[in-house]
Design a protein around this motif. Sequence first.
Motif, short mmCIF file in Angstrom:
data_model
loop_
_atom_site.label_atom_id
_atom_site.label_comp_id
_atom_site.label_asym_id
_atom_site.label_seq_id
_atom_site.Cartn_x
_atom_site.Cartn_y
_atom_site.Cartn_z
N GLU A 1 49.52 16.63 15.75
CA GLU A 1 49.01 15.28 15.45
C GLU A 1 48.52 14.86 14.81
N TYR B 1 48.92 22.91 19.88
CA TYR B 1 49.00 21.42 19.52
C TYR B 1 47.95 21.66 18.13
N CYS C 1 48.96 17.42 26.72
CA CYS C 1 49.36 17.03 25.12
C CYS C 1 50.71 17.24 24.92
N SER C 2 51.10 18.52 25.77
CA SER C 2 52.66 19.32 25.78
C SER C 2 53.11 20.04 26.03
N SER D 1 51.87 12.21 17.42
CA SER D 1 51.99 13.97 17.24
C SER D 1 53.96 13.54 16.66
N THR E 1 53.24 20.80 19.34
CA THR E 1 53.02 19.69 18.52
C THR E 1 51.61 19.19 17.23
#
Length: 312
Positions: free
Chosen positions: A228, A130, A177-178, A106, A226
């Motif tokens: 990816e 994301y 993921c974040s 990412s 982000t």
Amino acid sequence: MKFAIAYMTNRRNPHFDWFLQSLSRQCVPADQPVIIVDFYADEPGRKEAVLELNCGFNITHVTPKPSLWQGKHKITKGECFDAGNARNTALCLAREMYIAWVDDVSVLTQNWYSRALTATTRNAITLGSYRKVFNLEVNNGLITGLTDNPRGHDSRRRDVRNLTKIVECDPRWLFGCSLVAPVETMLDLGGWPESLCAGTGYEDVIMALVARNNRIKTYFDPMMMTIESEEAHGVDSPFLRWDPCKGDPNAKPRDDKSHAMIRIALAWKRTDNGYDIRELRNRVLSGGEFPVPTEPVAEWFTGTKLDEILFL
């Protein structure tokens, strides 16, 4: 306020450059601690290659702490997915009051760091968003090309009115993921549920339930985002996952491990990993080593010994 950024990967080519170069555009690297938990960190030349991309960061580059499911201490027949263990490795190594976790393959969008920094002013867990895309091209930390992936859109973004504002949300919006969280909060919750989820996954789903049971304030920030690469997820052979089912596999609902995990966590206010993560963190930060586990030797849902699990 300083915070540690934990970057997690079990891929041979996670595109370290995308992450480090996009991050270096948004902060002063020398002032930003970065923890890279990398399954392949000890392979010859791996750490040196990352240092060449360092951009001046204070990087701690390590393998995940010992696990019975993967790595040199494994007793399973193959390398198994154990993201909770890797996430807890970073939690134990973070010296700062806050920690952010970022997934591999990412690139950070231009507002990610400033929004993550703002998240450290809240005594809450802040969830980033994301987008998974095809044909992702990145040059020196900047996205220069991508192709939309209709299935790669973050469903949470459709449920907010303004994509520039932070909103309080249900803790069940927690995806791994974040996100940014106070270290003390994560320690109070027992850390990520590695014992329950090893070899199967869904550690973020279980963590979300534990946070909800404790009424932890949770915010969603669409701009802490982000991007990816969808294709990069499939370059390497995936680490093994096992979601065994008892009884009729066509039953609705299935009596499988993933649903059993959720039933267990519905009552949890603290994860149960068989150790005190606060004590482990204190030991490691004082110079101690991560212990090598010797149990459990059997998977908890079916009772199958770890060295007898067949991944079909």
